[in-house]
Design an enzyme around this catalytic site. Structure first.
Site, PDB file in Angstrom:
ATOM      1  N   GLY A  16       0.901  -1.299  -0.009  1.00  0.00           N
ATOM      2  CA  GLY A  16       0.018   0.038  -0.207  1.00  0.00           C
ATOM      3  C   GLY A  16       0.845   1.217   0.015  1.00  0.00           C
ATOM      4  CG  LEU A  97     -10.987  -5.337 -11.363  1.00  0.00           C
ATOM      5  CD1 LEU A  97     -11.050  -4.053 -11.157  1.00  0.00           C
ATOM      6  CD2 LEU A  97     -11.820  -6.048 -10.244  1.00  0.00           C
ATOM      7  CG  ASN A 111      -3.340  -1.461 -12.833  1.00  0.00           C
ATOM      8  OD1 ASN A 111      -3.196  -1.278 -11.454  1.00  0.00           O
ATOM      9  ND2 ASN A 111      -2.767  -2.241 -13.455  1.00  0.00           N
ATOM     10  CG  HIS A 113       1.942  -2.760 -15.232  1.00  0.00           C
ATOM     11  ND1 HIS A 113       1.870  -4.043 -14.383  1.00  0.00           N
ATOM     12  CD2 HIS A 113       2.935  -3.228 -16.323  1.00  0.00           C
ATOM     13  CE1 HIS A 113       2.533  -4.929 -15.001  1.00  0.00           C
ATOM     14  NE2 HIS A 113       3.323  -4.374 -16.164  1.00  0.00           N
ATOM     15  CB  SER A 140       2.158   2.496 -17.676  1.00  0.00           C
ATOM     16  OG  SER A 140       3.387   2.338 -18.365  1.00  0.00           O
ATOM     17  CG  ASP A 149      -0.938  -5.290 -16.484  1.00  0.00           C
ATOM     18  OD1 ASP A 149      -1.285  -4.823 -15.307  1.00  0.00           O
ATOM     19  OD2 ASP A 149      -0.173  -6.203 -16.165  1.00  0.00           O
TER      20      ASP A 149
HETATM   21  C1  GRF Z   1       3.862  -1.043  -7.500  1.00  0.00           C
HETATM   22  O1  GRF Z   1       4.857  -1.593  -8.145  1.00  0.00           O
HETATM   23  C2  GRF Z   1       2.582  -1.034  -8.508  1.00  0.00           C
HETATM   24  O2  GRF Z   1       3.055  -0.653  -9.616  1.00  0.00           O
HETATM   25  C3  GRF Z   1       2.080  -2.409  -8.738  1.00  0.00           C
HETATM   26  O3  GRF Z   1       2.118  -3.048  -7.631  1.00  0.00           O
HETATM   27  C4  GRF Z   1       3.170  -2.361  -6.607  1.00  0.00           C
HETATM   28  C5  GRF Z   1       2.169  -1.991  -5.396  1.00  0.00           C
HETATM   29  O4  GRF Z   1       3.075  -1.398  -4.454  1.00  0.00           O
HETATM   30  N1  GRF Z   1       1.063  -2.549  -9.445  1.00  0.00           N
HETATM   31  P1  GRF Z   1       2.355  -0.710  -3.177  1.00  0.00           P
HETATM   32  O5  GRF Z   1       1.288  -1.994  -2.709  1.00  0.00           O
HETATM   33  O6  GRF Z   1       1.718   0.422  -3.660  1.00  0.00           O
HETATM   34  O7  GRF Z   1       3.476  -0.495  -2.332  1.00  0.00           O
END
Ligand code: GRF
Length: 260
Positions: A16, A97, A111, A113, A140, A149
């Protein structure tokens, strides 16, 4: 009542840190969004603690409690609905989803990624980029569509892959960019919403003044619902006329064919 443009739901599955970063941005007076709820599909997600620290309602909707994806997504929708959110931010949310969920928030789910999409969708992005000898990696923020993605990219940020980079050091470098990219993307959506609202207001004000006539020096207050209702009524009326004419023509053609 808050004067923020966007009400956000943030969905997480783990650490998080992006949620924490979004919460910190929302605390800034000029940031156009507020987080109104946080949902995790994992009970033990450390990120839930950030929601508590910021006094944001948080819920666990575990996919494990539902026999089907549809059941899980319906429960997610039910949990989010009371918060009347404008935008859903997936931040490390590890469930794909389906259209069932996405269709309720078409174009309103983001989202993040950790790759320069469309390259390296899926997991283990950093190691794959290093193994492929890439010069650059990055992150991104994109609009969520049913493909994993995929969907239009709103913000992308690049980092250089150093000579002796490993997946952990690269992840750290990319994460620093994620903390810039997600707030940027939220600002873009807020600006789009504001532009749209302004356009609607202008349109309805214009309709209002032309209907109020030219005698009045100040425009009458516009009841947008009444205008919309009368417009809907007019559209229905024209449809009725159109279909009646088509129906009568069809009957006449049939009669002509029978008599010939
Ligand atoms: C991040 O690297 C994000 O890009 C990917 O999952 C990770 C989540 O990290 N989708 P966090 O839980 O926000 O620390």
């Amino acid at each position: 009542m808050s004067d923020k443009t966007l009400r956000l739901a943030v969905l997480i599955s783990g650490r998080g840190s992006n949620l924490k970063n979004i919460l910190e941005h929302c605390a800034l007076p000029d940031f156009p969004a507020e987080v109104v709820c946080v949902i995790s599909n994992k009970e033990d997600a450390p990120g839930l603690l950030y929601a508590k620290a910021f006094n944001i309602p948080s819920f666990v909707v575990s996919h494990k409690d539902y026999a089907s994806k549809a059941g899980f997504e319906t429960a997610l929708l039910d949990a989010i609905a009371p918060f009347r959110v404008d935008l859903i931010c997936l931040a490390g949310f590890m469930r794909l989803l389906s259209p069932l969920f996405i269709s309720h928030y078409e174009g309103k789910i983001l989202n993040i990624h950790p790759s320069l999409l469309p390259a390296y969708k899926g997991l283990d992005t950093h190691q794959r980029a290093i193994d492929a000898g890439e010069e650059y990696a990055g992150c991104s923020v994109h609009i969520v569509t049913p493909e994993m993605d995929d969907g239009p990219v709103l913000v992308q940020r690049k980092v250089e892959i150093a000579k002796y980079e490993n997946a952990d050091s690269l992840a750290e470098k990319v994460l620093a960019e994620e903390y810039i990219a997600y707030p940027q993307a939220i600002r873009i959506v807020a600006a789009e919403k504001n532009a749209y609202t302004e356009k609607q207001d202008k349109h309805f004000n214009h309709l209002g003044t032309s209907m109020a006539g030219t005698h009045s020096s100040s425009p009458a207050p516009v009841d947008k619902d009444a205008l919309q209702a009368s417009w809907n009524g007019w559209v229905q009326f024209t449809h009725l006329i159109k279909y009646s004419v088509i129906g009568i023509c069809a009957v006449l053609v049939l009669l002509a064919l029978i008599t010939l």
